[in-house]
Design a protein around this motif. Structure first.
Motif, PDB file in Angstrom:
ATOM      1  N   GLY A 159      33.738  70.480  78.407  1.00 35.86           N
ATOM      2  CA  GLY A 159      35.136  70.166  78.631  1.00 35.86           C
ATOM      3  C   GLY A 159      35.951  71.273  79.274  1.00 35.86           C
ATOM      4  O   GLY A 159      36.688  71.017  80.241  1.00 35.86           O
ATOM      5  N   PRO A 160      35.892  72.524  78.814  1.00 37.83           N
ATOM      6  CA  PRO A 160      36.687  73.580  79.448  1.00 37.83           C
ATOM      7  C   PRO A 160      36.368  73.777  80.921  1.00 37.83           C
ATOM      8  O   PRO A 160      37.275  74.015  81.733  1.00 37.83           O
ATOM      9  N   LEU A 161      35.109  73.674  81.295  1.00 34.80           N
ATOM     10  CA  LEU A 161      34.755  73.811  82.704  1.00 34.80           C
ATOM     11  C   LEU A 161      35.266  72.617  83.511  1.00 34.80           C
ATOM     12  O   LEU A 161      35.740  72.779  84.645  1.00 34.80           O
ATOM     13  N   LEU A 163      26.040  78.774  83.457  1.00 31.71           N
ATOM     14  CA  LEU A 163      25.902  79.988  82.641  1.00 31.71           C
ATOM     15  C   LEU A 163      26.980  81.013  82.988  1.00 31.71           C
ATOM     16  O   LEU A 163      27.498  81.694  82.090  1.00 31.71           O
ATOM     17  N   ASN A 164      27.315  81.152  84.267  1.00 32.66           N
ATOM     18  CA  ASN A 164      28.350  82.118  84.652  1.00 32.66           C
ATOM     19  C   ASN A 164      29.700  81.764  84.038  1.00 32.66           C
ATOM     20  O   ASN A 164      30.469  82.647  83.657  1.00 32.66           O
ATOM     21  N   PHE A 165      29.994  80.470  83.929  1.00 31.62           N
ATOM     22  CA  PHE A 165      31.240  80.087  83.278  1.00 31.62           C
ATOM     23  C   PHE A 165      31.180  80.359  81.782  1.00 31.62           C
ATOM     24  O   PHE A 165      32.167  80.817  81.179  1.00 31.62           O
ATOM     25  N   LEU A 166      30.034  80.095  81.153  1.00 30.71           N
ATOM     26  CA  LEU A 166      29.907  80.356  79.719  1.00 30.71           C
ATOM     27  C   LEU A 166      29.965  81.854  79.419  1.00 30.71           C
ATOM     28  O   LEU A 166      30.450  82.256  78.359  1.00 30.71           O
ATOM     29  N   HIS A 207      30.672  70.084  89.056  1.00 30.01           N
ATOM     30  CA  HIS A 207      31.466  69.149  88.242  1.00 30.01           C
ATOM     31  C   HIS A 207      30.575  68.048  87.665  1.00 30.01           C
ATOM     32  O   HIS A 207      30.739  67.646  86.505  1.00 30.01           O
ATOM     33  N   ARG A 208      29.626  67.554  88.450  1.00 29.31           N
ATOM     34  CA  ARG A 208      28.689  66.549  87.935  1.00 29.31           C
ATOM     35  C   ARG A 208      27.827  67.122  86.817  1.00 29.31           C
ATOM     36  O   ARG A 208      27.560  66.454  85.810  1.00 29.31           O
ATOM     37  N   GLU A 209      27.360  68.359  86.980  1.00 32.37           N
ATOM     38  CA  GLU A 209      26.551  68.975  85.929  1.00 32.37           C
ATOM     39  C   GLU A 209      27.381  69.216  84.676  1.00 32.37           C
ATOM     40  O   GLU A 209      26.892  69.042  83.547  1.00 32.37           O
TER      41      GLU A 209
END
Length: 336
Positions: free
Chosen positions: A182-184, A155-158, A173-175
């Motif tokens: 893709g961007p993350l 969520l923090n990345f979104l 990375h697994r999640e």
């Protein structure tokens, strides 16, 4: 035409056609024959003649064929008056509120619908597009059957494009792979420790049978510990970088990883060290100690504790004054 009309007026039946009158004539002749011979006349079956408005061109079996066809037709299903309403309900896209309550594996989150739909072609965007059904828990929160320990990093990345701390990169990375974010994934793969892992794998790809040798180490150590009923097991492992064995006198003369020998001479140096597992050779800047670090780290990732130390060299005599100088390491695998 007049005779037919008169007969119908007097109550007499209309004359029979030749096809219908034939059975009656045969029955009458049979009765007369039995009467002349003096035998008892058996009871005669009653004959029913059915008149229809069919044309003369119809065959006698047409009526029976049509009846059989009607009998063979499959039964028509009774329409369900409530089916149409249920299908329309399923086909209708689900509408979501602007604020979405989430239950991810028992951990609660609250975010905006636009945050979950920030990037297209992701699982979260597809889940909350309205085309799929999402189950809810007892409190009405949308349920995602996934570990919620790292969903906050998603969520923090979104929300702000924030990346997780280094010790959480691998798990996040697994999640991100599960959610097809893709961007993350691209951002994490360009950061440590995933970038270093790419470089390490490029080095390990130069080694033949690296993964197979790791499996062999684990199997031998497990078998020895079980046979000896011991807490640990020891193995001898050879790790060498040079393809050809050389003596200490040759090393200053050849300032390279390899030097040329004839094919016949090369066969004289071919041998197998008396060890459990052997790694090498390879051509890269990374040396023996780098490979030892990789072996210990990969075993640790599998929960296996391993310690190593050099106990000497093979020192096997090959030919003339040449001896094998491949280093031998003792690995101690501790099981509990």
């Amino acid at each position: 035409m007049q005779q037919n009309g008169a007969g119908e007026a007097n109550g007499e039946p209309p004359p029979l056609s030749s096809s219908a009158a034939a059975p009656l004539q045969m029955a009458a002749s049979r009765v007369r024959r039995f009467a002349q011979e003096g035998r008892t006349v058996p009871p005669q079956p009653r004959v029913m003649v059915v008149f229809s408005a069919a044309s003369d061109t119809e065959k006698p079996g047409d009526a029976m064929d049509s009846a059989e066809d009607e009998h063979r037709k499959p039964a028509r299903p009774v329409p369900n008056l409530h089916l149409g309403k249920s299908l329309r309900t399923l086909d209708a896209p689900e509408e979501f509120p602007e604020v979405i309550p989430l239950n991810v594996g028992g951990t609660y989150f609250t975010t905006r619908l636009s945050t979950l739909r920030r990037f297209e072609d992701t699982m979260l965007s597809a889940m909350f597009s309205g085309r799929h059904h999402i189950p809810r828990d007892a409190e009405g929160r949308y349920f995602i059957d996934r570990d919620g320990a790292y969903f906050g990093d998603i969520l923090n990345f979104l929300r702000e494009g924030e990346l997780p701390q280094r010790d959480r990169v691998r798990a996040v990375h697994r999640e991100a792979q599960y959610y097809a974010l893709g961007p993350l994934l691209e951002s994490l793969e360009d950061s440590q420790p995933l970038t270093g892992e790419k470089v390490r794998q490029a080095f390990l790809d130069l080694l033949p049978y690296y993964k197979e040798n790791l499996e062999r180490i684990v199997e031998i150590a497990k078998l020895r510990a079980m046979q000896r009923k011991a807490r640990f097991a020891k193995l001898k492992i050879c790790v060498y970088k040079e393809e050809m064995p050389i003596t200490p006198y040759e090393r200053p003369l050849f300032n390279s990883l390899r030097f040329e020998r004839s094919e016949s001479e090369a066969k004289l140096f071919e041998h197998h060290c008396e060890v459990d597992v052997s790694f090498g050779p390879w051509e890269a800047v990374a040396d023996v100690y780098d490979l030892l670090h990789c072996i210990v780290s990969d075993l640790a990732d599998r929960g296996i504790s391993a310690d190593q130390q050099c106990i000497g060299v093979c020192d096997k005599h090959l030919i003339n004054h040449y001896y094998c100088k491949r280093p031998i390491y003792e690995f101690k695998i501790t099981w509990w």
